[in-house]
Design a protein around this motif. Sequence first.
Motif, PDB file in Angstrom:
ATOM      1  N   LYS A   1       8.763  33.307 -97.716  1.00 30.16           N
ATOM      2  CA  LYS A   1       9.812  32.277 -97.808  1.00 30.16           C
ATOM      3  C   LYS A   1      10.998  32.662 -96.917  1.00 30.16           C
ATOM      4  O   LYS A   1      11.285  33.849 -96.731  1.00 30.16           O
ATOM      5  CB  LYS A   1      10.297  32.126 -99.259  1.00 30.16           C
ATOM      6  N   SER A   2      11.676  31.646 -96.419  1.00 28.35           N
ATOM      7  CA  SER A   2      12.850  31.895 -95.572  1.00 28.35           C
ATOM      8  C   SER A   2      14.055  32.214 -96.448  1.00 28.35           C
ATOM      9  O   SER A   2      14.035  32.006 -97.665  1.00 28.35           O
ATOM     10  CB  SER A   2      13.149  30.673 -94.720  1.00 28.35           C
ATOM     11  N   LYS A   3      15.116  32.678 -95.786  1.00 26.98           N
ATOM     12  CA  LYS A   3      16.332  32.996 -96.531  1.00 26.98           C
ATOM     13  C   LYS A   3      16.861  31.766 -97.270  1.00 26.98           C
ATOM     14  O   LYS A   3      17.248  31.849 -98.435  1.00 26.98           O
ATOM     15  CB  LYS A   3      17.401  33.521 -95.561  1.00 26.98           C
ATOM     16  N   GLY A   4      16.848  30.622 -96.579  1.00 24.11           N
ATOM     17  CA  GLY A   4      17.338  29.393 -97.197  1.00 24.11           C
ATOM     18  C   GLY A   4      16.497  28.984 -98.405  1.00 24.11           C
ATOM     19  O   GLY A   4      17.033  28.567 -99.426  1.00 24.11           O
ATOM     20  N   GLU A   5      15.192  29.120 -98.275  1.00 25.03           N
ATOM     21  CA  GLU A   5      14.301  28.753 -99.394  1.00 25.03           C
ATOM     22  C   GLU A   5      14.531  29.673-100.587  1.00 25.03           C
ATOM     23  O   GLU A   5      14.513  29.231-101.736  1.00 25.03           O
ATOM     24  CB  GLU A   5      12.843  28.835 -98.935  1.00 25.03           C
ATOM     25  N   ILE A   6      14.750  30.948-100.320  1.00 20.92           N
ATOM     26  CA  ILE A   6      14.967  31.903-101.419  1.00 20.92           C
ATOM     27  C   ILE A   6      16.299  31.614-102.098  1.00 20.92           C
ATOM     28  O   ILE A   6      16.396  31.633-103.334  1.00 20.92           O
ATOM     29  CB  ILE A   6      14.901  33.350-100.897  1.00 20.92           C
ATOM     30  N   LYS A   7      17.319  31.319-101.307  1.00 17.32           N
ATOM     31  CA  LYS A   7      18.619  30.994-101.913  1.00 17.32           C
ATOM     32  C   LYS A   7      18.527  29.719-102.748  1.00 17.32           C
ATOM     33  O   LYS A   7      19.113  29.630-103.827  1.00 17.32           O
ATOM     34  CB  LYS A   7      19.678  30.847-100.824  1.00 17.32           C
ATOM     35  N   ASP A   8      17.781  28.734-102.235  1.00 16.38           N
ATOM     36  CA  ASP A   8      17.596  27.494-103.001  1.00 16.38           C
ATOM     37  C   ASP A   8      16.903  27.780-104.339  1.00 16.38           C
ATOM     38  O   ASP A   8      17.255  27.215-105.376  1.00 16.38           O
ATOM     39  CB  ASP A   8      16.761  26.491-102.197  1.00 16.38           C
ATOM     40  N   ALA A   9      15.898  28.672-104.284  1.00 15.48           N
ATOM     41  CA  ALA A   9      15.180  29.019-105.517  1.00 15.48           C
ATOM     42  C   ALA A   9      16.112  29.725-106.498  1.00 15.48           C
ATOM     43  O   ALA A   9      16.051  29.485-107.712  1.00 15.48           O
ATOM     44  CB  ALA A   9      13.987  29.918-105.183  1.00 15.48           C
ATOM     45  N   LEU A  10      16.986  30.573-105.977  1.00 16.45           N
ATOM     46  CA  LEU A  10      17.942  31.269-106.850  1.00 16.45           C
ATOM     47  C   LEU A  10      18.938  30.284-107.461  1.00 16.45           C
ATOM     48  O   LEU A  10      19.306  30.405-108.637  1.00 16.45           O
ATOM     49  CB  LEU A  10      18.683  32.352-106.063  1.00 16.45           C
ATOM     50  N   VAL A  11      19.361  29.296-106.659  1.00 11.89           N
ATOM     51  CA  VAL A  11      20.279  28.281-107.185  1.00 11.89           C
ATOM     52  C   VAL A  11      19.588  27.465-108.278  1.00 11.89           C
ATOM     53  O   VAL A  11      20.199  27.119-109.294  1.00 11.89           O
ATOM     54  CB  VAL A  11      20.789  27.368-106.045  1.00 11.89           C
TER      55      VAL A  11
END
Lengths: 163, 157
Positions: free
Chosen positions: B71-81
């Motif tokens: 997963k990309s950084k953006g996808e991981i941050k979205d998942a954390l959100v």
Amino acid sequence: MLAVFGLLTFGLLSKGSSGVGLGEAAPTSPLPRLEGGGDGSLADYRGRWVLVNFWASWCVPCREEAPLLQSFQRRHGDADFTVLGVDSRDLSDDGRSFVRRYGLSYPQLRDGDGAAAHDYGTTGVPENFLVDPRGRVRLLVRGPVTAEYLDDSVAPLLPGGKS
Amino acid sequence: MRVRAGAALALAVALLASAVPGAGAATPQTSVSEISSEVMCPVCGTLLELAESPQAQREKAFVARLVAAGKSKGEIKDALVDEYGTEVLALPQGSGFDLSAYLVPIVAFAVAIVALAFAVLRWRRAGEPPDGGSVAAAGPSPEDAERLEADLARYDL
């Protein structure tokens, strides 16, 4: 300068004060259900006694408390009473695994960002709030409840003083 | 004959697939340490990279799984959100009240530049004579010139 001051004030006010005390109305903001989809709220149980239990799968005392709550729910859960779990600041998969591991049958809500925990003024997990049928907090335990506490302090308040 | 050709083709495709890097496993696009320096441990109130609490360890394991899944950084941050809400992000978002974190310094800098420009203009104007002419071109008044002539006449140069 005024604009900066105004923004800072707005930021502080938007955080708001938090916490609920004995005799006060318990917050009823809707939360997602941990399993099954949709939202749930304490308001769904108006007219019943509800033991609101804030917990998280990473919380060690919660692992000791969960079987006690499940046992209490099995003995006292009915049309007049339920335990209501609130999984707070936890990963949803971890929370669901926790529920399965301990065989928890009472309803569970998910409070991922901790907003409900903030509204209740919790300082950690676990914390427990016994809410009466009118939605008022009658007992408050900051920490895990014990079997003795459930039998000696909670059960006598339930309809018929069950113990 | 057709069966043997088909088997050979399938074998060739399988060999080609195994030879292409990342065909069987996802290639990491970011790292746990990079993500951990940009997100919070919600329970601790510190950066995830500085936290060692049980909740932080679960969060790091969650990030590690997503990194391993490519997963990309953006996808991981979205998942954390999705899991913890927007407060898990260490950097303010570019919308709502958080936008003020970016706008206020820019506006304050612009206001300071304008105020400085006005101050410099006023300072320069204060150094000029009131009628706008130069000091050197003004010369002595007629009375002063007459007195100067009288004084010079007293001296025999």
